[in-house]
Design an enzyme around this catalytic site. Structure first.
Site, PDB file in Angstrom:
ATOM      1  N   ASP A 195      22.434  36.743  13.329  1.00  0.00           N
ATOM      2  CA  ASP A 195      23.834  37.152  13.400  1.00  0.00           C
ATOM      3  C   ASP A 195      23.986  38.398  12.517  1.00  0.00           C
ATOM      4  O   ASP A 195      24.024  38.288  11.306  1.00  0.00           O
ATOM      5  CB  ASP A 195      24.715  36.011  12.905  1.00  0.00           C
ATOM      6  CG  ASP A 195      26.187  36.374  12.770  1.00  0.00           C
ATOM      7  OD1 ASP A 195      26.608  37.386  13.363  1.00  0.00           O
ATOM      8  OD2 ASP A 195      26.906  35.650  12.062  1.00  0.00           O
ATOM      9  N   GLU A 229      31.775  43.816   9.858  1.00  0.00           N
ATOM     10  CA  GLU A 229      32.238  42.704  10.682  1.00  0.00           C
ATOM     11  C   GLU A 229      32.327  41.406   9.892  1.00  0.00           C
ATOM     12  O   GLU A 229      33.268  40.624  10.076  1.00  0.00           O
ATOM     13  CB  GLU A 229      31.303  42.518  11.875  1.00  0.00           C
ATOM     14  CG  GLU A 229      31.852  41.588  12.962  1.00  0.00           C
ATOM     15  CD  GLU A 229      31.611  40.113  12.705  1.00  0.00           C
ATOM     16  OE1 GLU A 229      32.251  39.281  13.381  1.00  0.00           O
ATOM     17  OE2 GLU A 229      30.776  39.767  11.827  1.00  0.00           O
ATOM     18  N   ASP A 249      27.874  39.335  20.042  1.00  0.00           N
ATOM     19  CA  ASP A 249      27.661  38.619  18.782  1.00  0.00           C
ATOM     20  C   ASP A 249      27.041  37.267  19.112  1.00  0.00           C
ATOM     21  O   ASP A 249      27.129  36.791  20.242  1.00  0.00           O
ATOM     22  CB  ASP A 249      28.989  38.453  18.038  1.00  0.00           C
ATOM     23  CG  ASP A 249      28.818  38.404  16.530  1.00  0.00           C
ATOM     24  OD1 ASP A 249      27.729  38.021  16.069  1.00  0.00           O
ATOM     25  OD2 ASP A 249      29.777  38.748  15.817  1.00  0.00           O
TER      26      ASP A 249
END
Length: 352
Positions: A195, A229, A249
């Site tokens: 991630d 982010e 994502d």
């Protein structure tokens, strides 16, 4: 050139190589200059120019061939990761730290890390509780894992605050976690920071295919690589000509969710609300058409760079997809198939 012929040609070897380079490069939110230089260099190898926004996001633009009246298509993924920052140097020379991004303290306990000083020096350390030994502390097992009970033991011979400060370490220095990346022969990839580096690799897999195939999009495509982010405002500001925005994502796994580590996750709704009905439906239709393993899920404790763009005032339609990743914000794992198939589904979308 038909859609089916162009959509099954993502270079898996290239995509994996990019992913491994990304995972080796520390990039906690706010400390992304090194990784953006890496992306700029990799973009140049493919023949693309990367421009930078004032806050450090990178943008690669592929001009359209005639449908710009529809507005540009934006595709985003974030290079920033979870990490920490030195909060204080303690009297015994260890470091108190403050989290960068949202994670549980249990997920970083006993982790190796790097401390990045503002002078450019880097030191190694280990995250421990303040009572790390069951042979010494009766409550070592029961101690609550929270910020004030955690510290970083430096791999330097220091026993006081003054000795640590003499190394040039001070509050505000960034801390990155050891990713501990392993790529297995069966295609599984386990590492911190999948991630969202797995999605960034998928975007570069798509960019490599676009260049190799000589594909000329009818509408302008802007690839946006964001750097904030994990703290909520990565793509809060995007180019004004973007009318459709796809956030790429990781897809979360667990509870009542359907996504697996081999799937492309298509998110219909997260904590910011539902994503655009038509765009989401089109992604589902294309995944079926191209026989790409996928799942549609709802993530109530999740938000994306598309959420940030909408909250920032952008008048856009938005969608969210990405490779399925197990144990998000902890010791993560995915499969190369999910990363490559994410690029394939994006290829199907930009060519449809």
């Amino acid at each position: 050139m038909t859609l089916s012929s162009i959509n099954h040609d993502i270079n898996a070897t290239y995509t994996l190589e990019i992913l491994q380079k990304l995972l080796r490069t520390p990039s906690p939110t706010g400390f992304c200059k090194q990784i953006m230089k890496l992306l700029e260099k990799e973009a140049e190898k493919l023949g693309y120019a990367m421009e930078f926004t004032p806050k450090g996001n990178g943008i690669i633009t592929i001009p359209g061939e005639g449908l710009d009246h529809k507005g540009a298509l934006g595709i985003t993924a974030h290079v920033d990761t979870l990490g920490a920052m030195v909060r204080a140097v303690k009297a015994n020379g260890t470091l108190r730290f403050t989290p960068v991004g949202g994670y549980s303290m249990q997920s970083v306990e006993n982790e190796y890390c790097l401390i990045h000083t503002r002078s450019g020096r880097t030191y190694e350390g280990t995250v421990l509780t303040t009572k790390p030994s069951v042979h010494v502390y009766t409550d070592a097992r029961d101690l609550e894992r929270k910020e004030e009970n955690m510290e970083i033991r430096l791999d330097e011979w220091v026993t006081s605050k003054e000795e640590t400060e003499q190394l040039g370490i001070s509050p505000g220095d960034f801390i990155s976690w050891d990713p501990r990346t392993r790529v297995l022969d069966n295609g599984l990839i386990k590492s911190r920071h999948l991630d969202d580096k797995a999605s960034v690799a998928a975007l570069f897999g798509l960019l490599e295919w676009i260049k190799r195939a000589g594909f000329k999009p009818q509408r302008t495509i802007r690839f946006l690589f964001s750097t904030y982010e994990e703290v909520g405002h990565g793509s809060a500001s995007i180019p004004a000509d973007i009318t459709e925005f796809i956030a790429v994502d990781m897809g979360a796994i667990g509870d009542d969710l359907s996504t697996t580590e081999k799937d492309v996750s298509i998110c219909a709704k997260d904590s910011s609300g539902p994503y655009d009905y038509e765009m989401t439906g089109r992604l589902i239709e294309l995944a079926k058409q191209e026989q790409i393993p996928y799942a549609v899920d709802i993530y109530p404790r999740y938000s994306s760079d598309a959420s940030a763009a909408l909250s920032g005032g952008s008048s856009i339609r938005a969608a969210l997809l990405g490779p399925g990743v197990h144990a998000s914000h902890s010791m993560e794992r995915t499969h190369l198939d999910a990363v490559v198939n994410t690029a394939k589904l994006l290829a199907a979308y930009v060519t449809s």
